[in-house]
Structures are given as structure tokens and as C-alpha cells.
Design an enzyme around this catalytic site. Structure first.
Site, PDB file in Angstrom:
ATOM      1  N   SER A 152      35.551  37.681  30.100  1.00  0.00           N
ATOM      2  CA  SER A 152      34.224  38.178  29.763  1.00  0.00           C
ATOM      3  C   SER A 152      34.282  39.119  28.562  1.00  0.00           C
ATOM      4  CB  SER A 152      33.595  38.849  30.979  1.00  0.00           C
ATOM      5  OG  SER A 152      32.238  39.135  30.751  1.00  0.00           O
ATOM      6  N   ASP A 299      27.678  38.599  25.269  1.00  0.00           N
ATOM      7  CA  ASP A 299      29.088  38.979  25.319  1.00  0.00           C
ATOM      8  C   ASP A 299      29.922  37.723  25.056  1.00  0.00           C
ATOM      9  OD1 ASP A 299      28.592  37.724  27.758  1.00  0.00           O
ATOM     10  OD2 ASP A 299      29.883  39.057  28.903  1.00  0.00           O
ATOM     11  N   ASP A 301      31.645  35.469  26.643  1.00  0.00           N
ATOM     12  CA  ASP A 301      31.468  34.221  27.405  1.00  0.00           C
ATOM     13  C   ASP A 301      29.998  33.926  27.661  1.00  0.00           C
ATOM     14  OD1 ASP A 301      31.257  36.317  29.310  1.00  0.00           O
ATOM     15  OD2 ASP A 301      31.815  34.968  30.945  1.00  0.00           O
ATOM     16  N   ASP A 303      27.543  35.127  29.321  1.00  0.00           N
ATOM     17  CA  ASP A 303      26.799  35.232  30.570  1.00  0.00           C
ATOM     18  C   ASP A 303      25.935  36.496  30.596  1.00  0.00           C
ATOM     19  OD1 ASP A 303      28.882  37.048  30.939  1.00  0.00           O
ATOM     20  OD2 ASP A 303      29.372  36.373  32.975  1.00  0.00           O
TER      21      ASP A 303
END
Length: 548
Positions: A152, A299, A301, A303
């Protein structure tokens, strides 16, 4: 002790399938680097409800191919014990996604090989894609589980391994402990079959299905006029977000070019997290050049979704709680039905909005693994920039669909000559000014966190910022509605504080909220000033109580 450590390291080296970590470990053994070896072999990276996350490198306390192969084998064994068919055409499907971090593609390929070797079917997403695409694919393809390789918004040296089950949401107890037990039972990698082929690499049809689903979050014939500046924060969000915005008919976002394409070294930021100081500087510079209606950041990734707005002469990030309330108000105005949910560290404003609309509201423990499991969920959010606006499509936070929905709201307000800040003022007048902040302490030595939590339990504060603590709850005991967790909750006259260790980073986090009554719009400026003073004072008093 020294001889045992060297023997351990040599045994690990003999099985390590990765030439990079083999070379790294061989060098440490050759140099007799006992301190560094001890740091890597003093235990094992623990598999929990966040899966695995840690620094890349050789050894059982680092993220590497050996650790990932063991994790995949443990997951496969767990699935088979749960009765998932294997070994024939009816075998359960495990779908695997990955981001663009160092080693992510290798970890995804190893996972596919292990699943195939265990008699399960495996399918890997076609390239580095956002985590919500993986969460969508699990349900879309009818998979029994999913794995996302990502850390992440952690620093560049980290990677991670996130596990989902067939409902498309992340694992919760007892599944985490049961998978961890299967991982612990693997004594040697030679016992884990890893064929060179046999899994499927998916095509773009899964991504196309996800993008088609993003259309569902917008109202038919809604305004689509808001102009945006967008940063992918060196992650994987750019192409899917641009495609989703094009499908929706929004103006093409202006990109922050320096951060647009995947780069696992994240060269322009200290931490690739929109919440961190300095991370949005390039986006704000681009906004000053182009004067958009809002700035959006994902961010790495994709999500999470961050939103910034023009406030006076310059730009500022909205807090996650502000975006959470704006999206909730927008969905209520559109007639959404179902349960509105949030984590306990998020603002009480959501509950007030839901109550006024006659909608059910639930609080959960921190993390979308809990929010996603709320019965009848229509909308869920947590203050760390995570929003679930389409739970039937993605039962997890999704920074792409959240970006679409907030841009629709900004467009609608723009048509009325208003802004997101105007709507926040409306909500403050209607529900009181809910102001939130966070005291976050990053540590090198994790024992400092345990010491601070113990100090608070032994000497709980009776007041903060001149406000009396009316209730103290130790969440390790659980509550009527919450399972046990390591945390402390303080209710004060007109405020709330929650203290907990981070589940994914070496941080102690304190979540603060004050509520200041507001009667008219003329009360807003003094209410904001009072809220700011209270939050500052609570932070100071809390830091003293923590001893940090």
C-alpha cells in the site's frame, strides 16, 4: 548462540529460491554479521489479519520469496481443509493481483505456482493493477480466495501480502490464525510443489468488467464538469482512473507528471502516502498552474483516495473524515438506502448524517476487513482515506470509484456556484462542527509503543484540554458490539480520543475528535477556532500522558 545463528542462516540460504536474497544472505554470513543476522532470524514475520507486511530482504523476519512461498502454501492448505475442491476441473480458483513494488511480480508468480502445485486453480491479473481490481475480480470470477501483493503506502523498502476469501473481503479471525498455523506447519520449502506453469494469466476483460462496474457509482445524467489534477503517487492508479473518468465523461484529469507512472523507489516523496507531509506538494504546484476544481490523489495501490480543495488563496487536503461525510451526504441526497458504516476511529458525523436520514449506522473495528462485513452495507469509510462506495462491486476500499463520486459531487456543486467547502459548512450548521485530528508517533523500537499503552492503562488521564474524561474503555476486553482489540477509548465532554498501535506500520496512533455546537453560518469561524485550540491542547496533554 553464534553458531546456532550461522547454522540457521545457512539452512535458510540452502532453500532460498531468489538469487538476490541468496547473495545478500551469503554476504552477511561471510562477513559474520551476527547483529544483522540476528535481526532477520530472531523470529518469523507474523501472519495476521493484515496478512504479511515488512521490509524486503533475506530471512524469516523479512519479506522475500521464501516467506511468500510458505504463506501461499499455508493458504492453500487452509483452503483445502475448508473443503475447497482441488485436483480436478472443479478445483477452487485463487485470483492473484500485485502492485508495482520491488518483487511484487515475483511474489505473485510464486503464489500462482504454489496454488497450482496444491491442486487449486490460479489466475494472475495481467499486470500491476489497483488493489480494488483484485477485490472485484474475486467476486466477478467466483474465486474461493484472492491474494494481493502490495504494501500500500508503506516506504519503498517494504512489501506485503494481503489475503481475501471468496466473499471478496479481507480475512478476519479466526481465519488468520488458522492460516498462520498452516504456515507454521511448513518445515521445508522442498515439500512445497511449485510447477513452472499451469496457471492462467488473465486478460483485460477483468479490468474492463471492473471499469464497466465503476459506471454504477454515478447517477444517470449527473453533471460531469469538475476539472481535476490527479497524482498516482508513483503507483498503479493512473491508467484505470483515466479510463474510468473517460467512460464517465469527466474532463480528462491533469496529471502530476513526475508521479504519474509506477516507480517502486517513489523518488519524489519521503513516504508515498497522501497524508504524509510534503507528499502532495507537486500536486498543489500543478493545481496552482492549472486552477482545477479539486485535486485527487491515490496511494500507490489506489485503494485510498485523497482530495484537496482551494481554501482561500491556496490548496489544502481535506481530512479523510471530511471526505467521508461529503460522500455520505451526497449518497443520502441521491436516495441511497442501506447501512452506513465506519471504523471506531472515524468521525461521529457519519452517525449523525445517517440518523437524520433514517438510515442504519454501524461502527466496526479499524480496517475494511470489518467494515466490509457489515450486513446490508451501502457505504463504508474510515478516516485513513478509505471509502467503499459500491459494496456490491468491490467489498473493500476503492480509490477509483471514490474519486469518481467526489468528482460528481464537485460537479453538482459547481453547477450551483458552490464548492465542497460550502457543503461542509452546511453539515456543520446541521450537525455541529465535527473536527478531527491525529497524533501519530513513528518508532524504531516497537517496545516504546507497548510501554506507552501500559502507561496509559496504569495511569489513565482524568481530563484532557480542560475537558473531563467521562468514560474510559479498554478495548482489549471488547464491547457489546466490538470484538477485542488493543486500544483505549476516552469519552470526554464534547470530545473523543482513541489510542491504538497501527496494524501495518511501526506507529502509535491517537485519533481525536471534538464537536463544537453551531447554530448559524456566522458561528462557523469562531467554532473552527475553538475546535483548533481544543485539538491542539488535547494533543499536548495526550503526548504528556503517553510519555512520548
Amino acid at each position: 548462540m553464534h553458531d546456532d545463528l550461522i547454522a540457521q542462516a545457512k539452512a535458510w540460504l540452502a532453500e532460498d529460491p531468489d538469487p538476490d536474497t541468496r547473495a545478500e544472505l551469503a554476504e552477511l554470513i561471510e562477513a559474520n554479521a551476527t547483529k544483522e543476522l540476528a535481526a532477520r532470524f530472531a523470529g518469523t514475520l507474523q501472519f495476521g489479519t493484515a496478512g504479511l507486511r515488512g521490509e524486503l530482504g533475506a530471512g524469516p523476519l523479512r519479506m522475500n520469496r521464501s516467506v511468500v512461498i510458505r504463506a501461499a502454501a499455508g493458504l492453500a492448505a487452509y483452503l483445502k481443509k475448508q473443503g475447497v475442491p482441488h485436483g480436478d476441473d472443479t478445483a477452487g480458483l485463487v485470483v492473484i493481483g500485485y502492485d508495482a513494488r520491488h518483487k511484487s511480480a515475483d511474489f505473485a508468480r510464486d503464489t500462482a505456482a504454489v496454488m497450482t502445485g496444491a491442486g487449486l486453480r490460479a489466475a494472475v491479473l495481467p499486470r500491476p493493477l489497483p488493489t480494488p481490481v483484485l477485490a472485484f475480480a474475486i467476486r466477478h470470477l467466483g474465486a474461493v480466495a484472492g491474494v494481493e501483493v502490495t504494501a500500500s503506502h508503506n516506504p519503498p523498502r517494504d512489501n506485503g501480502y494481503k489475503v481475501y476469501l471468496g466473499d471478496g473481503s479481507q480475512i478476519v479471525p479466526p481465519a488468520d490464525a488458522e492460516i498462520a498455523a498452516e504456515i507454521d506447519a511448513i518445515t521445508t520449502l522442498t515439500a512445497v510443489p511449485r510447477p513452472d506453469s499451469g496457471w492462467q494469466t488473465l486478460g483485460d476483460d477483468v479490468l474492463d468488467a471492473y471499469l464497466a462496474r465503476t459506471d454504477a457509482v454515478l447517477a444517470e445524467d449527473s453533471p460531469r464538469t469538475a476539472r481535476t489534477v490527479y497524482t498516482a503517487m508513483h503507483g498503479v492508479g493512473k491508467d484505470p482512473l483515466l479510463a474510468a473518468f473517460a467512460r464517465a465523461g469527466f474532463p480528462e484529469p491533469v496529471l502530476v507528471a513526475e508521479q504519474a507512472d509506477p516507480d517502486p523507489d517513489f523518488p519524489t516523496v519521503a513516504f508515498p502516502n497522501p497524508e504524509e507531509p510534503g507528499a502532495m506538494d507537486l500536486a498543489f504546484a500543478r493545481a496552482r498552474e492549472t486552477d482545477p476544481d479539486l485535486v485527487i490523489a491515490n496511494d500507490p495501490d489506489a485503494d485510498r483516495c485523497a482530495v484537496a480543495v482551494k481554501d482561500g488563496a491556496d490548496w489544502r487536503m481535506l481530512r479523510g473524515d471530511e471526505v467521508g461525510a461529503l460522500l455520505a451526504a451526497h449518497l443520502v441526497a441521491r436516495g441511497a438506502r442501506g447501512t452506513f458504516a465506519e471504523s471506531i476511529v472515524s468521525s461521529a458525523l457519519l452517525g449523525s448524517i445517517a440518523a437524520r436520514a433514517g438510515l442504519p449506522h454501524e461502527e466496526t473495528l479499524t480496517g475494511f476487513k470489518w467494515i466490509a462485513r457489515v450486513e446490508g452495507l451501502r457505504y463504508g469509510y474510515e478516516e485513513a482515506l478509505g471509502y467503499c462506495v459500491d459494496p456490491d462491486g468491490v467489498r473493500d476500499k476503492d480509490g477509483i470509484t471514490a474519486a469518481l463520486l467526489i468528482t460528481e459531487l464537485a460537479s453538482q456543486l459547481k453547477e450551483q456556484g458552490r464548492t465542497l467547502l460550502d457543503l461542509l459548512d452546511d453539515l456543520a450548521v446541521e450537525h455541529g462542527l465535527h473536527a478531527t485530528d491525529q497524533l501519530s508517533v513513528r518508532v524504531q523500537d516497537l517496545s516504546l509503543i507497548a510501554d506507552a499503552m501500559r502507561r496509559l492503562r496504569e495511569q489513565p488521564p482524568t481530563g484532557l484540554a480542560g475537558l473531563t474524561v467521562t468514560r474510559t474503555e479498554d478495548l482489549t476486553q471488547g464491547t457489546e458490539t466490538l470484538p477485542p482489540t488493543d486500544g483505549l477509548r476516552y469519552t470526554l465532554d464534547g470530545a473523543r480520543v482513541i489510542v491504538r498501535p497501527s496494524g501495518t506500520e511501526p506507529k502509535l496512533k491517537c485519533y481525536l475528535e471534538v464537536v463544537v455546537p453551531v447554530t448559524t453560518r456566522e458561528d462557523l469561524a469562531p467554532a473552527h477556532e475553538k475546535a483548533k485550540e481544543l485539538l491542539t491542547a488535547i494533543k499536548e496533554d495526550l503526548a504528556t500522558a503517553l510519555g512520548i
